[in-house]
Design a protein around this motif. Structure first.
Motif, mmCIF file in Angstrom:
data_model
loop_
_atom_site.group_PDB
_atom_site.id
_atom_site.type_symbol
_atom_site.label_atom_id
_atom_site.label_comp_id
_atom_site.label_asym_id
_atom_site.label_seq_id
_atom_site.Cartn_x
_atom_site.Cartn_y
_atom_site.Cartn_z
ATOM 1 N N HIS A 8 0.826 -1.214 0.000
ATOM 2 C CA HIS A 8 0.000 0.000 0.000
ATOM 3 C C HIS A 8 0.862 1.266 0.000
ATOM 4 O O HIS A 8 0.542 2.239 -0.691
ATOM 5 C CB HIS A 8 -0.961 0.011 1.185
ATOM 6 C CG HIS A 8 -2.021 -1.042 1.112
ATOM 7 N ND1 HIS A 8 -2.878 -1.176 0.042
ATOM 8 C CD2 HIS A 8 -2.357 -2.019 1.985
ATOM 9 C CE1 HIS A 8 -3.693 -2.190 0.253
ATOM 10 N NE2 HIS A 8 -3.398 -2.729 1.424
ATOM 11 N N LEU A 9 1.940 1.246 0.787
ATOM 12 C CA LEU A 9 2.836 2.399 0.798
ATOM 13 C C LEU A 9 3.488 2.603 -0.569
ATOM 14 O O LEU A 9 3.542 3.721 -1.078
ATOM 15 C CB LEU A 9 3.922 2.225 1.872
ATOM 16 C CG LEU A 9 3.477 2.403 3.317
ATOM 17 C CD1 LEU A 9 4.567 1.945 4.273
ATOM 18 C CD2 LEU A 9 3.074 3.839 3.593
ATOM 19 N N THR A 11 2.388 1.590 -3.476
ATOM 20 C CA THR A 11 1.370 2.023 -4.438
ATOM 21 C C THR A 11 1.085 3.510 -4.292
ATOM 22 O O THR A 11 0.992 4.233 -5.284
ATOM 23 C CB THR A 11 0.072 1.207 -4.254
ATOM 24 O OG1 THR A 11 0.376 -0.175 -4.501
ATOM 25 C CG2 THR A 11 -1.017 1.665 -5.196
ATOM 26 N N ALA A 12 0.962 3.980 -3.049
ATOM 27 C CA ALA A 12 0.715 5.411 -2.833
ATOM 28 C C ALA A 12 1.873 6.245 -3.381
ATOM 29 O O ALA A 12 1.651 7.297 -3.987
ATOM 30 C CB ALA A 12 0.507 5.690 -1.344
ATOM 31 N N GLU A 15 1.794 6.153 -7.259
ATOM 32 C CA GLU A 15 0.696 6.980 -7.775
ATOM 33 C C GLU A 15 0.857 8.444 -7.382
ATOM 34 O O GLU A 15 -0.012 9.263 -7.656
ATOM 35 C CB GLU A 15 -0.637 6.429 -7.285
ATOM 36 C CG GLU A 15 -0.944 5.061 -7.866
ATOM 37 C CD GLU A 15 -2.220 4.438 -7.314
ATOM 38 O OE1 GLU A 15 -2.865 5.036 -6.406
ATOM 39 O OE2 GLU A 15 -2.570 3.343 -7.776
ATOM 40 N N LYS A 17 0.764 9.938 -4.431
ATOM 41 C CA LYS A 17 -0.291 10.338 -3.503
ATOM 42 C C LYS A 17 0.284 10.437 -2.093
ATOM 43 O O LYS A 17 0.090 9.555 -1.261
ATOM 44 C CB LYS A 17 -1.435 9.324 -3.539
ATOM 45 C CG LYS A 17 -2.160 9.256 -4.863
ATOM 46 C CD LYS A 17 -3.288 8.254 -4.809
ATOM 47 C CE LYS A 17 -4.058 8.233 -6.110
ATOM 48 N NZ LYS A 17 -5.122 7.212 -6.085
ATOM 49 N N GLU A 20 -2.138 9.974 0.907
ATOM 50 C CA GLU A 20 -2.497 8.575 1.154
ATOM 51 C C GLU A 20 -1.336 7.856 1.837
ATOM 52 O O GLU A 20 -1.537 7.075 2.763
ATOM 53 C CB GLU A 20 -2.867 7.878 -0.158
ATOM 54 C CG GLU A 20 -3.221 6.421 0.000
ATOM 55 C CD GLU A 20 -4.464 6.159 0.838
ATOM 56 O OE1 GLU A 20 -4.633 5.009 1.278
ATOM 57 O OE2 GLU A 20 -5.263 7.085 1.071
ATOM 58 N N PHE A 21 -0.124 8.116 1.382
ATOM 59 C CA PHE A 21 1.064 7.533 1.997
ATOM 60 C C PHE A 21 1.107 7.908 3.480
ATOM 61 O O PHE A 21 1.370 7.065 4.341
ATOM 62 C CB PHE A 21 2.310 8.030 1.274
ATOM 63 C CG PHE A 21 3.572 7.299 1.643
ATOM 64 C CD1 PHE A 21 4.036 6.251 0.863
ATOM 65 C CD2 PHE A 21 4.297 7.668 2.768
ATOM 66 C CE1 PHE A 21 5.207 5.578 1.202
ATOM 67 C CE2 PHE A 21 5.461 7.007 3.111
ATOM 68 C CZ PHE A 21 5.919 5.959 2.328
ATOM 69 N N ARG A 23 -1.400 8.740 5.465
ATOM 70 C CA ARG A 23 -2.458 8.046 6.217
ATOM 71 C C ARG A 23 -2.063 6.602 6.515
ATOM 72 O O ARG A 23 -2.279 6.101 7.626
ATOM 73 C CB ARG A 23 -3.781 8.090 5.455
ATOM 74 C CG ARG A 23 -4.494 9.425 5.545
ATOM 75 C CD ARG A 23 -5.904 9.363 4.979
ATOM 76 N NE ARG A 23 -5.900 9.173 3.533
ATOM 77 C CZ ARG A 23 -5.765 10.144 2.633
ATOM 78 N NH1 ARG A 23 -5.623 11.388 3.041
ATOM 79 N NH2 ARG A 23 -5.771 9.896 1.344
ATOM 80 N N ILE A 24 -1.495 5.921 5.537
ATOM 81 C CA ILE A 24 -1.067 4.536 5.735
ATOM 82 C C ILE A 24 0.044 4.483 6.785
ATOM 83 O O ILE A 24 0.018 3.637 7.688
ATOM 84 C CB ILE A 24 -0.588 3.914 4.409
ATOM 85 C CG1 ILE A 24 -1.738 3.855 3.401
ATOM 86 C CG2 ILE A 24 -0.012 2.522 4.639
ATOM 87 C CD1 ILE A 24 -1.299 3.611 1.965
#
Length: 129
Positions: A8-9, A11-12, A15, A17, A20-21, A23-24
């Motif tokens: 998830h990190l 991917t953020a 992308e 973002k 989002e990074f 928040r994760i």
């Protein structure tokens, strides 16, 4: 869990973002949004190294994140490789202690009462006025 967090990190970062990074990272490390913001936006990259090391992020993934997430760091190949060397030398236990201190600071800050709100003294039976 860690594999999902890494994915998830990354991917953020891929992308582009950063919010989002953040928040994760906040959820994964149990730190405040303010701390996560500082880690992601720091121009030197060291706080991100510490966070990544605490999470046990694979070194190759960290390099991709560094280059994609922070354009200032990406401008210098030498800087990226210097950070990679520091990452390799940083003991995970040290990174975990640093992150734990951020959590303690967060809990301490949350326990402080907002300005303008004062506690009323309790009587011997533990009742307020």
């Amino acid at each position: 869990m860690p594999g999902d967090v890494f994915r998830h990190l990354e991917t953020a970062a891929l992308e582009r973002k950063p919010a989002e990074f953040m928040r994760i990272l906040e959820r994964a490390l149990g730190i405040s949004a303010e701390r996560a913001h500082h880690i992601v936006t720091d121009q030197g990259g060291e706080p991100l190294l510490v966070a990544a090391k605490a999470l046990g992020t694979p070194a190759d993934m960290l390099l991709r994140v560094l280059v994609l997430l922070n354009p200032v760091i990406a401008e210098s190949v030498v800087r990226v490789f210097d950070l990679a060397k520091v990452y390799d030398m940083l003991p995970r236990e040290a990174a975990l202690r640093l992150v734990a201190s951020l959590r303690i600071a967060r809990r301490n800050r949350q326990s402080v009462e907002p300005l303008g709100q004062t506690r009323r003294p309790l009587d011997a039976a533990g009742r307020g006025p």
